[in-house]
Write a protein that holds these residues in place. Structure first.
Motif, mmCIF file in Angstrom:
data_model
loop_
_atom_site.group_PDB
_atom_site.id
_atom_site.type_symbol
_atom_site.label_atom_id
_atom_site.label_comp_id
_atom_site.label_asym_id
_atom_site.label_seq_id
_atom_site.Cartn_x
_atom_site.Cartn_y
_atom_site.Cartn_z
ATOM 1 N N ILE A 105 -8.948 9.935 -5.589
ATOM 2 C CA ILE A 105 -9.816 9.119 -4.747
ATOM 3 C C ILE A 105 -9.160 8.954 -3.384
ATOM 4 N N GLU A 106 -9.935 9.228 -2.345
ATOM 5 C CA GLU A 106 -9.465 9.031 -0.978
ATOM 6 C C GLU A 106 -10.465 8.158 -0.232
ATOM 7 N N THR A 107 -10.023 7.674 0.924
ATOM 8 C CA THR A 107 -10.893 6.963 1.841
ATOM 9 C C THR A 107 -10.447 7.305 3.249
ATOM 10 N N CYS A 108 -11.263 6.960 4.233
ATOM 11 C CA CYS A 108 -10.872 7.160 5.630
ATOM 12 C C CYS A 108 -11.292 5.941 6.426
ATOM 13 N N VAL A 109 -10.444 5.584 7.393
ATOM 14 C CA VAL A 109 -10.635 4.370 8.182
ATOM 15 C C VAL A 109 -10.204 4.677 9.615
ATOM 16 N N LEU A 110 -10.938 4.148 10.581
ATOM 17 C CA LEU A 110 -10.473 4.247 11.969
ATOM 18 C C LEU A 110 -9.202 3.418 12.115
ATOM 19 N N SER A 111 -8.241 3.945 12.846
ATOM 20 C CA SER A 111 -6.979 3.218 13.010
ATOM 21 C C SER A 111 -7.177 1.874 13.712
ATOM 22 N N ILE A 128 -2.131 9.269 4.091
ATOM 23 C CA ILE A 128 -1.705 10.653 3.872
ATOM 24 C C ILE A 128 -1.871 11.508 5.122
ATOM 25 N N ASP A 129 -2.692 11.054 6.084
ATOM 26 C CA ASP A 129 -2.904 11.840 7.295
ATOM 27 C C ASP A 129 -3.472 10.939 8.378
ATOM 28 N N ARG A 130 -3.184 11.318 9.614
ATOM 29 C CA ARG A 130 -3.704 10.616 10.798
ATOM 30 C C ARG A 130 -4.038 11.696 11.816
ATOM 31 N N TYR A 131 -5.237 11.647 12.398
ATOM 32 C CA TYR A 131 -5.668 12.727 13.278
ATOM 33 C C TYR A 131 -6.756 12.242 14.226
ATOM 34 N N LEU A 132 -6.955 13.006 15.285
ATOM 35 C CA LEU A 132 -8.055 12.806 16.224
ATOM 36 C C LEU A 132 -9.081 13.914 16.025
ATOM 37 N N LEU A 133 -10.340 13.550 15.971
ATOM 38 C CA LEU A 133 -11.393 14.553 15.968
ATOM 39 C C LEU A 133 -11.691 14.937 17.421
ATOM 40 N N PRO A 134 -12.238 16.122 17.650
ATOM 41 C CA PRO A 134 -12.530 16.542 19.022
ATOM 42 C C PRO A 134 -13.356 15.494 19.768
ATOM 43 N N ASP A 142 -6.595 8.971 6.959
ATOM 44 C CA ASP A 142 -6.972 9.305 5.593
ATOM 45 C C ASP A 142 -5.973 8.650 4.662
ATOM 46 N N LEU A 143 -6.479 8.052 3.595
ATOM 47 C CA LEU A 143 -5.625 7.374 2.628
ATOM 48 C C LEU A 143 -6.000 7.839 1.235
ATOM 49 N N ARG A 144 -5.026 7.846 0.342
ATOM 50 C CA ARG A 144 -5.247 8.282 -1.047
ATOM 51 C C ARG A 144 -4.846 7.152 -1.986
ATOM 52 N N LEU A 145 -5.641 6.958 -3.012
ATOM 53 C CA LEU A 145 -5.344 5.965 -4.032
ATOM 54 C C LEU A 145 -4.117 6.405 -4.818
ATOM 55 N N ARG A 146 -3.142 5.518 -4.901
ATOM 56 C CA ARG A 146 -1.899 5.851 -5.626
ATOM 57 C C ARG A 146 -2.097 5.795 -7.109
#
Length: 146
Positions: A105-111, A128-134, A142-146
């Motif tokens: 299970i993952e989720t995504c949130v604006l920083s 698990i990840d941090r990025y900028l979209l174009p 991006d975060l993952r359930l432990r």
């Protein structure tokens, strides 16, 4: 017993309510009603009401590929936060993802969404990840359930 009334949006009224919550919480990625309709065709969406008052929405992106990773997103309008509604939406989304066969299970949130990041971390997610979209100026997390 839940105070929330949860609706899977199938008509334009409910789809517009889902759109309003999304666009309020994710202003860098405003969605048109046509884009919301398209998402409703490939994801499991719900809209949450307290009586007739719009409270929030959720998205479950079904598990993908051999990793069986699903994405669960719960969004609650600022005026309704801190009352357990996000936890209820998240729990329903998590159950739905598992019904669909998710193993991860993952989720995504604006920083910039400090409430959302704190909520995810309190519910067992780790970044698990941090990025900028174009074209973006605000990172996605991006975060993952432990």
């Amino acid at each position: 017993m839940s105070q929330l009334r949860l609706v899977q949006p199938v008509d334009d009224t409910a789809l517009t309510h889902w759109q309003h919550v999304h666009n309020t919480i994710v202003p860098p990625h405003l969605l048109s009603l046509d884009e919301v309709r398209e998402r409703a065709g490939r994801n499991h969406l719900e809209v949450a009401y307290l009586g007739d008052e719009l409270v929030g929405c959720s998205t479950v992106r079904p598990p993908a590929d051999e990793t069986r990773t699903a994405t669960v997103i719960a969004r609650v309008l600022p005026a309704h936060r801190g009352r357990g509604f996000g936890t209820e939406l998240y729990a329903r989304g998590l159950d739905r993802a598992r019904e669909l066969g998710a193993r991860v299970i993952e989720t995504c949130v604006l920083s910039s969404n400090e409430d959302g990041l704190r909520f995810a971390e309190q519910h067992g997610f780790a970044e698990i990840d941090r990025y900028l979209l174009p074209g973006d100026t605000i990172d996605w997390v991006d975060l993952r359930l432990r």
